[in-house]
Design an enzyme around this catalytic site. Structure first.
Site, PDB file in Angstrom:
ATOM      1  N   LYS A  31       0.845  -1.199   0.000  1.00 54.38           N
ATOM      2  CA  LYS A  31       0.000   0.000   0.000  1.00 54.38           C
ATOM      3  C   LYS A  31       0.879   1.247   0.000  1.00 54.38           C
ATOM      4  O   LYS A  31       1.866   1.317   0.735  1.00 54.38           O
ATOM      5  CB  LYS A  31      -0.921  -0.023   1.234  1.00 54.38           C
ATOM      6  CG  LYS A  31      -1.996   1.074   1.231  1.00 54.38           C
ATOM      7  CD  LYS A  31      -2.935   0.920   2.431  1.00 54.38           C
ATOM      8  CE  LYS A  31      -4.030   1.978   2.448  1.00 54.38           C
ATOM      9  NZ  LYS A  31      -4.915   1.841   3.633  1.00 54.38           N
ATOM     10  N   SER A  56      -9.769   2.146   2.699  1.00 63.36           N
ATOM     11  CA  SER A  56      -8.893   2.869   1.797  1.00 63.36           C
ATOM     12  C   SER A  56      -7.948   1.972   1.001  1.00 63.36           C
ATOM     13  O   SER A  56      -7.429   2.385  -0.029  1.00 63.36           O
ATOM     14  CB  SER A  56      -8.052   3.870   2.593  1.00 63.36           C
ATOM     15  OG  SER A  56      -7.216   3.183   3.521  1.00 63.36           O
ATOM     16  N   SER A 111     -10.000  -0.245   6.942  1.00 61.41           N
ATOM     17  CA  SER A 111      -9.425  -0.130   5.597  1.00 61.41           C
ATOM     18  C   SER A 111      -8.685  -1.349   5.083  1.00 61.41           C
ATOM     19  O   SER A 111      -8.270  -1.385   3.925  1.00 61.41           O
ATOM     20  CB  SER A 111      -8.497   1.085   5.527  1.00 61.41           C
ATOM     21  OG  SER A 111      -9.251   2.268   5.562  1.00 61.41           O
TER      22      SER A 111
END
Ligand SMILES: [Mg+2]
Ligand SMILES: [Zn+2]
Lengths: 99, 500, 506
Positions: free
Chosen positions: C82, C157, C181
């Protein structure tokens, strides 16, 4: 409960250093008001005698020894800078004084 | 820009108003590394060479507390007679400024590590004034900005600024007094004496370099006035940029005179930050902030709470050195000083110097005599702190020893000290180089005595007739002939011997 | 062969690489090839580091060829990181214009541990700007699409990480979970997402959104793979003061134990508060079937009430924005990242203009909300009250875990919604985190494991399993048992039912 005004949003934007546009002021005023109405629900339960929790895991006294660790070279430090001069970060003229 | 503030005469100020002070002192600790990262703290390094992701506030970086800094904070708190928190936290103080990498300062807010103490301050005349300590808390220093363009590196009129973050994250202890009331006309003196006492205390604790000129000790002076007989505090101003002990006193005095003039002129004091100007001795208003300060403090989530165990505090308490007031008391007892003698010694800033001179073998009275008078005068004449004179207690002790041996007269000894101060080397080297040794060879002296007696036969006659006090003229002549290098006492003995 | 490699689990790949049946370079090439083919459609990646990945793979192969033992059980396996973790050799943008092209001068602890474990970092995955969002639509670089239905969101997210797994672009990924997330993207893409105990995985180098809630964690297609990755990235880090100084819970052993399929003696609590209005019927039905499955595995299932969980969402939307308003203050155009054109403006003006230009609307909204909640005069009513609610939620968990070993709930109330459906309605968007937030506020461990498809739209549903702090292994055992049983019963992993993606050039 909350009824956040356009002026209040402008004040928040100043505190948060956001140069918001006039249009944004209206949009944010409406949205913040809606969100604040919803989150105000926390006031319904949290009683006087409840201690606040600031940290999820209850640790205390986490220290490091006073020993020098290698940091960044000056070139590394300045590599991401929008502007640099004489080994320093170059920024536009500063208006306000130090706190 | 020539508007000079109206000032009220000081005597009138203190007749009509009671000053209230609040002193905030920021002390940079002398730890090896910064408050929250392992970067070195040495003063004067090339810009941005003592930085890492944490003290540059790079995205993703995290702080970890320096144990030594916490220990120093606790020791300072203990020395200031404070309570040490059983549990406290760091908090974020949020405001934007380019020299602050994260745009918040990691500080302490409503949970300082030390609180509710006091410091007894000795004024010039020996009176003791107790200054209450509100709190001592830990925080981090900011970076430094260099303003380019405009006039003389000042912020106003600069075209741009250059930032160096070497200082960012250096551990600071902020020590805040309770409102200082009741000092009356002595308020400026109390302010200076407080900062002086604090500096000496921090030096004795060995927690900071306490150099006001390098910014490792910084004082902000809050001053307000209240009309005599009223209880409510007036509006205060906060004067920054006070870079010397003398300036602390001058800044407070100036603000008192200025505020008194404003108040009696029907105006009101504006709550603001003011800046002290060393060259004029006056304060000037800082730039007014458009929005009121709202620091939005909240507990620092990246750091866990601090809970100093009572055992740890006790251990640290045992490491406290003899504190300045204890030291003074001991010196007074050991050296048998009167209160006035002690006061002169302390005011001259020479207590430790005398102690070290005594340590090097001199008698306390001799050592004190040298430092409090001749050397104090020399420091004064040069405009330096007495400790910064280029002579060591060991060297002074050697001079004193030479006098005691009879190798130097007091007058010659002063010349030796002058030589050391002038960088001519060790006392013995100065004696040799300048040829200052007392002439003690009796045969050489006798020749000079005989010569003088022969030159003044009438005087010689008087002495022989029993008028011993007439010997002075002969001694003077001998001293002159030997360019002062003879021991006058011995010369006198020889003269009387010759004439009996 | 290449296309087969992308369908294998991380554990299978590692086994073959370590047995030198295949090379890490082959595996890496297969995944880079897959990214090349499908990421133009999915847009899971913001940056692909082809050269760096192949180089890392080559080093693993060389070490194995030289007879060295693998650096970790996952050495040689590729991973999608990420874009919120710093990487010294790749940009770290956090999905924001503010950090476009920023290459940090240091590696996050997670990044460093991945490298030291011989895991091959393929690139950086898309995300909602600064991790604020539940759909990845708030990325300044465009949305990521859900491989199950390209018109739908992959969660957020960490939508880039979850989509990369569901699109078979990577067998492993890293996410961060502040309010869900990792778990919610896992649920809506039919993958596994784990939020470890707060303090279990170092936050050093994780660009902070809400410091007291953020937690990095593993994403994978199987519970075992997630456990293997968890043990690589977990453990104490002296650079993170909130890191727990204790061994990583035995999550791999627990996943293996669970896979044997027996949950006898395990007490499972169903959270009563997480059902009813606002929940998609198909989600509730799938969840119900999963609970029944747990019962069939021998677990003792009871209903548990956590009355203050209803207040978790409002508390979260005060605490997270408050912390974010402070954490994001550093993005001011002075030291790194975007600086708006100076044009004679002062530093103060440039700061405001930079922040105005560099942040998207959701980030600005939360910064302002947090600024408000922390302001003098409002602190007690908002931030202070939220912290008290946090205490009540901690107490609810404590009371529940006195009675049961793990708690279960749907991961999120609905399946993947359509791109654009909730962008103009922040409150509707926030509801996606309803069931995941309590674990963030209390700091305990939680994961999401696929529990079938919703009958109403055929999209994946997630089963959330929550465990007490530092008891992460409990939920791994339950989730592994459930996943094995479900896959057995349904004739294979759920993820294999994801529709084929049209192969296009990226
Ligand atoms: Mg301060
Ligand atoms: Zn540093």
């Amino acid at each position: 409960m909350p009824n956040i005004s356009r002026d209040e949003v402008a004040h928040l934007a100043r505190l948060a250093r956001l140069a918001v546009t006039e249009d944004e002021l209206d949009v944010f005023a409406g949205q913040l008001d809606q969100i604040l109405q919803a989150v105000a629900k926390v006031g319904e339960v949290a009683a006087e005698d409840i201690p606040p929790t600031s940290h999820a895991v209850p640790l205390t006294n986490v220290f490091r020894d006073d020993q020098v660790r290698p940091g960044l070279t000056r070139d590394q430090a300045l590599a991401g800078a929008p502007a640099a001069e004489e080994g320093r970060f170059r920024v536009p003229r500063i208006l306000g004084e130090e706190q | 820009m020539t508007a000079v503030a109206e000032l009220m005469d000081y005597a009138e100020v203190v007749e009509r108003f009671d000053p209230v002070l609040g002193l905030e002192v920021h002390v940079e600790l002398n730890t090896n590394t910064k408050m929250f990262c392992g970067c070195p703290t040495a003063f004067g390094a090339e810009p941005n060479t003592q930085v890492c992701p944490t003290c540059l506030g790079l995205p993703g970086s995290l702080p970890v507390v320096n144990r030594k800094a916490v220990e120093s904070a606790i020791r300072i708190g203990l020395a200031l007679n404070c309570e040490i928190a059983e549990w406290c936290r760091f908090a974020r103080k949020n405001y934007f400024y380019p020299d602050m990498p994260k745009n918040f300062q990691t500080s302490q807010y409503d949970e300082p590590i030390a609180f509710n103490g006091h410091l007894d301050v000795v004024l010039d005349d020996g009176e003791v004034f107790r200054v209450g300590i509100e709190r001592a808390h830990m925080e981090e220093d900011t970076g430094k900005s260099l303003h380019v363009g405009g006039s003389g590196g000042r912020i106003h009129g600069a075209e741009h600024s250059l930032l160096d973050y070497n200082r960012a994250g250096v551990p600071l202890i902020e020590i805040v007094t309770k409102p200082v009331e009741g000092a009356g006309e002595r308020a400026p003196e109390v302010a200076r004496a407080y900062v002086t006492a604090l500096r000496d205390l921090l030096r004795a604790l060995d927690v900071s370099d306490v150099r006001m000129d390098q910014g490792s000790l910084r004082c902000d002076a809050n001053v307000s006035l209240k009309p005599k007989g009223t209880a409510e505090f007036g509006t205060r101003t906060e004067t920054k940029n006070v870079n010397s002990l003398r300036s602390v006193e001058r800044a407070v005095r100036y603000e008192m005179c200025r505020q008194a003039a404003v108040l009696t002129g029907g105006g009101s004091v504006v709550q603001e930050t003011r800046h002290f100007d060393e060259s004029t001795g006056s304060t000037a208003a800082g730039r007014r902030k458009e929005t009121s300060e709202d620091y939005r403090y909240f507990p620092e989530p990246d750091l866990v709470p601090l809970a100093p165990s009572r055992e740890w505090v006790k251990e640290l308490s045992a490491t406290l050195p003899e504190l300045p007031w204890e030291r003074r008391k001991r010196a007074q007892e050991e050296w048998g000083l009167s209160d006035a003698e002690l006061r002169d010694l302390v005011n001259a800033g020479a207590l430790e110097l005398v102690a070290e001179t005594v340590e090097a073998g001199a008698s306390p009275d001799e050592a004190r005599g040298w430092w409090v008078s001749y050397l104090a005068q020399q420091a004064n004449a040069r405009g330096v702190e007495i400790a910064d004179l280029p002579i060591t207690p060991k060297q002074v002790a050697r001079v004193i020893a030479l006098v005691a041996e009879g190798a130097l007269t007091n007058k010659l000894a002063r010349q030796v000290v002058d030589g050391v101060l002038a960088g001519e080397g060790e006392p013995d080297e100065v004696v040799a180089a300048r040829g200052l040794r007392v002439v003690s060879d009796d045969s050489a002296l006798l020749a000079a005595v005989d010569e003088a007696l022969a030159a003044q036969p009438d005087v010689a006659e008087k002495i022989r007739g029993g008028k011993v006090q007439a010997a002075g003229a002969i001694v003077g002549a001998v001293m002159k002939a030997t360019r002062g290098q003879a021991d006058a006492k011995r010369v006198r003995e020889l003269v009387i011997e010759r004439c009996s | 062969m290449s296309s087969d490699l992308t369908r294998l689990t991380a554990a299978e790949l590692a086994e073959k690489i370590h047995a030198r049946e295949i090379t890490s370079v082959e595996v890496t090439q297969a995944h880079l090839g897959r990214i090349e083919q499908v990421d133009g459609t999915v847009h899971a990646f913001l940056h692909v580091d082809t050269d760096g990945a192949l180089e890392a793979a080559r080093r693993v192969d060389e070490a194995l060829a030289a007879g060295e033992p693998p650096a970790s059980p996952l050495a040689g396996v590729p991973l999608a990181l990420k874009d919120v973790f710093t990487t010294s050799d790749m940009p770290t943008t956090c999905g924001s214009k503010m950090l476009a092209g920023w290459i940090p001068p240091y590696d996050a602890t997670v990044t460093r541990r991945l490298r030291e474990a011989g895991i091959v970092i393929l690139g950086k995955t898309n995300m909602d700007e600064f991790a604020m969002g539940s759909s990845t639509e708030n990325s300044a670089y465009g949305p990521t699409r859900n491989p199950w239905d390209l018109d739908r969101i992959p969660g957020g997210s960490g939508g880039g990480s979850s989509a990369s797994l569901a699109a078979f672009e990577a067998p492993l990924a890293i996410g961060t979970d502040t309010g869900g997330s990792i778990r919610q993207p896992g649920a809506v893409t039919g993958t596994v997402g784990v939020k470890p105990t707060y303090g279990g995985v170092s936050r050093y180098g994780l660009v902070a959104f809400s410091s007291s809630l953020d937690q990095g964690g593993p994403c994978a297609r199987t519970v075992l793979d997630a456990a293997l990755l968890h043990e690589v990235i977990g453990g104490h880090d002296p650079l993170d003061s909130t890191s727990i100084d204790a061994p990583v819970p035995p999550v791999v052993a627990a996943a293996r134990e669970g896979a044997s399929g027996d949950l006898t003696g395990v007490r499972v609590g169903v959270v009563r508060e997480f059902s009813g209005e606002g929940y998609q019927p198909g989600v509730l039905a799938a969840f119900q079937r999963a609970v029944e499955q747990l019962g069939r595995l021998g677990a003792e299932v009871v209903e548990v009430s956590c009355p203050h969980f209803d207040y978790a969402l409002p508390a979260y939307y005060l605490i997270a924005p408050s912390e974010c308003s402070s954490n994001l203050a550093r993005f001011d155009g002075m030291r790194y990242g975007l600086r708006s054109r100076e044009n004679g403006h002062s530093a103060e003006e440039v700061m405001s203009l930079t922040r105005e230009a560099g942040f998207g609307p959701e980030v600005k909204r939360r910064i302002m909300l947090g600024t408000y909640a922390l302001s003098a005069g409002y602190y007690d009513a908002y931030y202070g009250q939220a912290q008290k609610v946090r205490t009540l939620i901690v107490r609810d968990f404590e009371a529940a875990f006195d009675r049961v070993d793990v708690l279960v709930a749907p991961t999120t109330p609905t399946t993947a919604f359509r791109i654009g459906e909730r962008v103009d309605d922040p409150m509707a968007m926030y509801l996606a985190d309803l069931c995941t937030i309590p674990a963030n506020l209390a700091g305990n461990a939680a994961l999401s494991v696929p529990c079938g498809l919703s009958e109403d739209d055929g999209l994946p549903v997630g089963l959330q399993v929550m465990a007490p702090a530092m008891e992460d292994h409990r939920m791994y055992r339950v989730a592994a048992a459930y996943q094995a049983a479900r896959d057995d019963a349904e004739g294979g992993p759920l993820i294999h039912r994801v529709p084929d993606l049209e192969v296009t050039a990226r």
